[in-house]
Enzyme design. Structure first.
Site, mmCIF file in Angstrom:
data_model
loop_
_atom_site.group_PDB
_atom_site.id
_atom_site.type_symbol
_atom_site.label_atom_id
_atom_site.label_comp_id
_atom_site.label_asym_id
_atom_site.label_seq_id
_atom_site.Cartn_x
_atom_site.Cartn_y
_atom_site.Cartn_z
ATOM 1 N N HIS A 192 66.973 49.362 43.148
ATOM 2 C CA HIS A 192 66.314 49.350 41.832
ATOM 3 C C HIS A 192 65.290 50.489 41.734
ATOM 4 C CE1 HIS A 192 67.090 44.751 41.772
ATOM 5 N NE2 HIS A 192 67.838 45.274 40.820
ATOM 6 N N LYS B 232 69.583 31.507 36.376
ATOM 7 C CA LYS B 232 69.544 31.396 37.841
ATOM 8 C C LYS B 232 68.158 30.885 38.259
ATOM 9 C CE LYS B 232 71.454 35.920 37.483
ATOM 10 N NZ LYS B 232 71.127 37.326 37.729
ATOM 11 N N ARG C 274 76.574 50.155 40.883
ATOM 12 C CA ARG C 274 76.899 50.330 42.300
ATOM 13 C C ARG C 274 78.406 50.484 42.412
ATOM 14 N NH1 ARG C 274 73.605 45.015 43.734
ATOM 15 N NH2 ARG C 274 74.946 44.516 41.989
ATOM 16 N N SER D 78 69.699 42.022 45.183
ATOM 17 C CA SER D 78 68.613 41.045 45.350
ATOM 18 C C SER D 78 69.151 39.788 46.028
ATOM 19 C CB SER D 78 68.029 40.657 43.989
ATOM 20 O OG SER D 78 67.548 41.785 43.316
HETATM 21 O O1 PNS Z 1 69.469 41.984 36.760
HETATM 22 P P1 PNS Z 1 70.383 41.231 35.846
HETATM 23 O O2 PNS Z 1 70.212 39.760 36.057
HETATM 24 O O3 PNS Z 1 71.801 41.676 35.954
HETATM 25 O O4 PNS Z 1 69.876 41.575 34.349
HETATM 26 C C1 PNS Z 1 70.523 41.021 33.244
HETATM 27 C C2 PNS Z 1 69.735 41.318 31.934
HETATM 28 C C3 PNS Z 1 68.325 40.810 32.039
HETATM 29 C C4 PNS Z 1 69.725 42.810 31.688
HETATM 30 C C5 PNS Z 1 70.501 40.616 30.779
HETATM 31 O O5 PNS Z 1 70.770 39.309 31.139
HETATM 32 C C6 PNS Z 1 69.745 40.628 29.454
HETATM 33 O O6 PNS Z 1 69.538 41.666 28.875
HETATM 34 N N1 PNS Z 1 69.341 39.428 28.985
HETATM 35 C C7 PNS Z 1 68.589 39.277 27.777
HETATM 36 C C8 PNS Z 1 69.379 38.547 26.713
HETATM 37 C C9 PNS Z 1 70.244 39.501 25.947
HETATM 38 O O7 PNS Z 1 69.802 40.417 25.303
HETATM 39 N N2 PNS Z 1 71.557 39.233 26.015
HETATM 40 C C10 PNS Z 1 72.541 40.067 25.369
HETATM 41 C C11 PNS Z 1 72.889 41.262 26.233
HETATM 42 S S1 PNS Z 1 74.594 41.385 26.314
#
Ligand code: PNS
Length: 159
Positions: A19, A43, A92, A130
């Site tokens: 990250h 989660k 990745r 993570s």
């Molecule tokens: O590190 P992660 O868990 O892969 O991050 C996921 C994240 C936080 C980027 C994604 O879940 C997110 O943007 N959630 C906010 C809700 C949202 O906007 N959802 C629509 C996006 S498709």
């Protein structure tokens, strides 16, 4: 000139060296990179949002060009509110691609002027996640080199 603002969203539970590498690359293409931590993740996290914010701020030494915040709701709403024109995501392996493509296209539908930018971390971090860091850390492995020192310290404290 208009300030180029990027959002770097994620769970960051916890932030890894992968990250951090993506973040440092993003800082080269944006004037400000806002680290945005999702709050209401389905989660069950190891670190609270407050702990994650604290760790990341410590790692970034409260650099004003890299603020850290948490959010609920839609990411594109945060982008609009903060004036961000880019969403940064790390890629990745190929296995990341499908999920990332879906998110990028959904976000584009919701906010056509916000562009998702994919950045590749150094290859030495291509297997670092993570989830795996927590798994091996919980089982007693040394995670130095995989996460920044403030994260390593707190991980050791948790287990
Ligand atoms: O590190 P992660 O868990 O892969 O991050 C996921 C994240 C936080 C980027 C994604 O879940 C997110 O943007 N959630 C906010 C809700 C949202 O906007 N959802 C629509 C996006 S498709």
């Amino acid at each position: 000139m208009t300030e180029r603002i990027a959002l770097y969203p994620g769970s960051f539970d916890p932030l890894t060296n992968g990250h951090l590498d993506v973040l440092s690359r993003a800082r080269r293409i944006a004037d400000r990179v806002i680290v945005a931590i999702l709050e209401n993740d389905s989660k069950t996290p190891l670190f609270t949002v407050a702990e994650r914010i604290e760790m990341i701020r410590e790692i970034l030494k409260d650099d004003p060009s890299t603020p850290v915040l948490s959010f609920n709701g839609l990411l594109v709403d945060v982008a609009r509110e903060k004036g961000a024109t880019m969403i940064v995501r790390g890629l990745r392996a190929v296995s990341d691609y499908e999920y990332e493509l879906q998110m990028a296209l959904m976000n584009r539908r919701l906010a056509p002027t916000v562009e998702t930018i994919f950045l590749m971390a150094k290859e030495e971090y291509s297997y670092v996640s993570s989830r795996l860091v927590k798994e091996v850390g919980r089982l007693g492995a040394d995670v130095s080199g995989l996460v920044p020192e403030p994260v390593r310290r707190r991980l050791t404290g948790k287990f």
